[in-house]
Design an enzyme around this catalytic site. Structure first.
Site, PDB file in Angstrom:
ATOM      1  N   LYS A  31       7.698  -7.322   4.693  1.00  0.00           N
ATOM      2  CA  LYS A  31       6.653  -6.726   5.517  1.00  0.00           C
ATOM      3  C   LYS A  31       7.119  -6.495   6.949  1.00  0.00           C
ATOM      4  O   LYS A  31       6.311  -6.178   7.828  1.00  0.00           O
ATOM      5  CB  LYS A  31       5.412  -7.618   5.509  1.00  0.00           C
ATOM      6  CG  LYS A  31       4.809  -7.791   4.118  1.00  0.00           C
ATOM      7  CD  LYS A  31       3.555  -8.636   4.181  1.00  0.00           C
ATOM      8  CE  LYS A  31       2.996  -8.886   2.794  1.00  0.00           C
ATOM      9  NZ  LYS A  31       1.743  -9.675   2.845  1.00  0.00           N
TER      10      LYS A  31
ATOM     11  N   PRO B 124      -1.411  -4.638   5.571  1.00  0.00           N
ATOM     12  CA  PRO B 124      -0.440  -3.765   4.912  1.00  0.00           C
ATOM     13  C   PRO B 124       0.514  -4.600   4.054  1.00  0.00           C
ATOM     14  O   PRO B 124       1.032  -5.626   4.496  1.00  0.00           O
ATOM     15  CB  PRO B 124       0.289  -3.108   6.085  1.00  0.00           C
ATOM     16  CG  PRO B 124      -0.675  -3.176   7.229  1.00  0.00           C
ATOM     17  CD  PRO B 124      -1.423  -4.462   7.027  1.00  0.00           C
ATOM     18  N   GLU B 125       0.738  -4.155   2.825  1.00  0.00           N
ATOM     19  CA  GLU B 125       1.603  -4.902   1.927  1.00  0.00           C
ATOM     20  C   GLU B 125       2.971  -4.236   1.862  1.00  0.00           C
ATOM     21  O   GLU B 125       3.238  -3.249   2.546  1.00  0.00           O
ATOM     22  CB  GLU B 125       0.934  -5.016   0.559  1.00  0.00           C
ATOM     23  CG  GLU B 125      -0.486  -5.567   0.689  1.00  0.00           C
ATOM     24  CD  GLU B 125      -0.996  -6.307  -0.519  1.00  0.00           C
ATOM     25  OE1 GLU B 125      -0.190  -6.706  -1.383  1.00  0.00           O
ATOM     26  OE2 GLU B 125      -2.218  -6.516  -0.601  1.00  0.00           O
TER      27      GLU B 125
ATOM     28  N   ARG C 264      -7.083 -16.925   1.937  1.00  0.00           N
ATOM     29  CA  ARG C 264      -7.306 -15.529   1.588  1.00  0.00           C
ATOM     30  C   ARG C 264      -8.375 -15.420   0.510  1.00  0.00           C
ATOM     31  O   ARG C 264      -8.406 -16.201  -0.441  1.00  0.00           O
ATOM     32  CB  ARG C 264      -6.008 -14.893   1.071  1.00  0.00           C
ATOM     33  CG  ARG C 264      -4.884 -14.818   2.112  1.00  0.00           C
ATOM     34  CD  ARG C 264      -5.197 -13.754   3.168  1.00  0.00           C
ATOM     35  NE  ARG C 264      -4.125 -13.649   4.153  1.00  0.00           N
ATOM     36  CZ  ARG C 264      -4.133 -14.269   5.330  1.00  0.00           C
ATOM     37  NH1 ARG C 264      -5.153 -15.052   5.649  1.00  0.00           N
ATOM     38  NH2 ARG C 264      -3.143 -14.113   6.178  1.00  0.00           N
TER      39      ARG C 264
END
Length: 263
Positions: A51, A2-3, A251
């Site tokens: 976040k 989730p960003e 990533r």
């Protein structure tokens, strides 16, 4: 993961359901907080910081939570069916009042701090793209502080500015025509990179769908993210993918070699 926009929307919805009401349901399903009982305590507000999620309580404590890669919150009406999005054993917390029940699945980093100690948890963060403290000039200065760092890695560093995750990183750099491994010092317009970051997260914060192209149809919502081996939507060149960063924080990064050439 989730960003920032997803966390902002989660906080916004939890705030609307819980703020200003006394809790009648308090169920912590993690060992260190298993005996905690918040029944009778009023929720003052729920807000996002990058976040991180902060649930501020009227007893001058704040409950901190983080979604990490797989956490999620769901709201249901009291007396109605509870959403069965995940298995029961994945529930980490239940908070509710006479109208709403908030169910937290796979929520991480649950802990309490006093209100004046919140900085021990989120004080390291840079300016929040969706927060009242947003400061574009400071964000640019934070980027410039490490000129030899790859811009793709710098955008994911929440100490630089908070809210960008891997999907937005890829999309921001595509829209800015910047190769992800470009050193910060070689990015021609850092302010434009920062402004595009702000624009994309603001455009997506009020709804769960995340689109950087303007389309919400599956397969058309992103320019390059998760489209490795497919043709670029702009020039039809095959999109490339490689891991960026050091394990275990590497990533999967996507870019178009024609629209984002190495300089």
């Amino acid at each position: 993961m989730p960003e920032g926009d997803t966390v902002w929307l989660t906080a916004h919805r939890l705030h609307r359901a819980l703020a200003g009401r006394a809790l009648t349901v308090s169920d912590f399903r993690i060992p260190q907080l298993a005996t905690t009982d918040l029944r009778g305590v009023t929720v003052d507000e729920v807000l996002a910081r990058g976040k991180h999620l902060l649930i501020r309580l009227a007893n001058d404590f704040t409950l901190h939570a983080h979604l990490r890669m797989d956490g999620s919150w769901y709201l249901s009406r009291v007396g109605g069916p509870r959403p069965r999005r995940h298995r029961e054993h994945l529930i980490r917390i239940l908070l509710g009042n006479t109208e709403w029940l908030a169910t937290g699945y796979r929520i991480h980093d649950l802990r309490f701090v006093t209100r004046d100690a919140e900085d021990t948890l989120v004080g390291h963060l840079g300016p929040d793209l969706l927060g009242p403290d947003w400061d574009a000039a400071r964000a640019v200065a934070n980027l410039q502080a490490e000129p030899d760092r790859a811009i793709g890695e710098a955008l994911l560093d929440q100490r630089v500015f908070a809210g960008v995750g891997n999907m937005y990183k890829c999309e921001i750099l595509f829209l800015e025509h910047v190769h992800p491994w470009t050193p910060v010092r070689d990015v021609l317009d850092l302010r434009s990179v920062v402004d595009t970051s702000y624009r994309l997260l603001r455009a997506n914060r009020d709804h769960p769908e995340q689109s950087t192209t303007g389309f919400v149809e599956r397969g058309r919502e992103h320019w390059v993210y998760d489209r490795g081996g497919q043709p670029c939507l702009r020039c039809r060149t095959t999109i490339e993918r490689a891991d960026q960063g050091e394990p275990p924080r590497a990533r999967g990064t996507f870019w178009c070699p024609r629209c984002q050439p190495r300089r």
